[in-house]
Design an enzyme around this catalytic site. Structure first.
Site, short mmCIF file in Angstrom:
data_model
loop_
_atom_site.label_atom_id
_atom_site.label_comp_id
_atom_site.label_asym_id
_atom_site.label_seq_id
_atom_site.Cartn_x
_atom_site.Cartn_y
_atom_site.Cartn_z
N PRO A 15 0.85 -1.20 0.00
CA PRO A 15 0.00 0.00 0.00
C PRO A 15 0.88 1.24 0.00
CG PRO A 15 0.03 -1.01 2.19
CD PRO A 15 0.79 -1.92 1.27
N CYS A 98 3.40 3.07 9.12
CA CYS A 98 3.61 4.38 8.51
C CYS A 98 4.14 5.37 9.55
CB CYS A 98 2.31 4.89 7.90
SG CYS A 98 2.49 6.51 7.11
#
Length: 332
Positions: A15, A98
């Site tokens: 992603p 992240c």
């Protein structure tokens, strides 16, 4: 669906914010039928509180497909996971990797490596809400944490909560002092640690991520005992190199795809997008690296970059760009 996603997870495309949108994924699916694809991260608050259900839209041809969620509230993540499962996703993935400031401010992403019990609570709540796989993507640790201690503890927590698959980015994340881009390059890779985690957690399906740029590297990790490999930037910037031979090389299925044929298959998809008021560059920006390092690639990129930006640009721009590389394909 669970078996489909687990089988597909042998190779996956990471992603990536601003990159792995539905147009990018449609292209990647034409290049490989088998590879598991992921959405950009979608935050649970955007879905549950903001009602941004348009973020869940995808083409049925994109399967097998995973939705990556960002969040840290178990109840809210459970609701978001349910929305994702109802929309038809094959897997719901929780982002614990992240490092961006925006993500930290929402107490999710890599900062969750510091809160393994909270992550376990999130996983358990999501699993109770859906029938599809609930998975986690994480780092080996953050800041001054000792990965040798932190990572096995983290994996133990999520495994006990019922997570059966995890993707480990084999780098630490530095929450202060490094940008998200620097966090993808500067912290050293520790592939050995990820492989040791597979020895320590044999029942856990473990995929490795970080710095892997080719199918040859992916096969080496698989042959060394890991269950899956996730490739990020290389799959985006050189998609044909990574994905065209993925089906026969990684899955023992089908034959390699031809990027020239894939361009032609993109034409009706692009025409439908344009007919709905979309712009050419919204799709072709994901195709710039399709012929990377091949004769004609520079002209392909230039024609697309300049031509697709025009307001009235149509598929003729794409076919004009393709003429730069087609002689190579015909000769080959």
């Amino acid at each position: 669906m669970k078996n489909n996603a687990q089988k597909a997870a042998r190779l996956s495309v990471a992603p990536m914010m601003d990159w792995t949108d539905r147009h990018c994924r449609y292209l990647h699916r034409l290049l490989s039928r088998e590879t598991l694809l992921y959405t950009e991260m979608v935050t649970a608050p955007a879905l549950v509180r903001g009602g941004a259900l348009h973020l869940l839209e995808f083409s049925s041809q994109e399967h097998p497909l995973a939705l990556q969620l960002g969040g840290s509230d178990p109840e809210e993540l459970a609701k978001a996971a349910k929305l994702g499962a109802d929309a038809g996703y094959d897997e719901i993935n929780l982002n614990c990797g992240c490092p961006s400031d925006r993500v930290q401010s929402g107490t999710f992403g890599a900062v969750l490596m510091q809160h393994p019990q909270l992550v376990a609570d999130c996983v358990a709540a999501m699993r109770d809400a859906v029938d599809v796989d609930v998975t986690v993507k994480c780092r080996i640790g953050v800041d001054d944490q000792d990965p040798e201690v932190v990572l096995p503890d983290f994996l133990n927590h999520i495994a006990k909560a019922g997570c059966e698959r995890v993707t480990i980015h084999a780098r630490k994340a530095w929450l202060q002092g490094l940008s998200p881009k620097e966090n993808r390059d500067i912290p050293p890779l520790d592939y050995d640690l990820v492989h040791r985690m597979k020895d320590q957690f044999p029942a856990l399906h473990i995929s490795i991520n970080g710095g892997i740029t080719s199918l040859a590297e992916a096969k080496a990790h698989l042959e060394a005992g890991l269950d899956g490999v996730m490739i990020g930037r290389a799959a985006y910037h050189q998609p044909a190199d990574v994905l065209c031979a993925a089906d026969p090389e990684i899955y023992g299925a089908g034959t390699a795809t031809d990027p020239v044929e894939v361009v032609h298959k993109m034409v009706p998809y692009i025409e439908a997008h344009l007919a709905q008021g979309g712009r050419l560059h919204q799709i072709t920006r994901h195709m710039l690296g399709l012929f990377a390092a091949r004769p004609g690639a520079r002209q392909w990129r230039r024609t697309l970059s300049e031509g697709a930006a025009r307001k009235d640009a149509g598929t003729d721009v794409l076919l004009q760009a393709l003429a730069s590389v087609t002689p190579l394909a015909q000769a080959g």
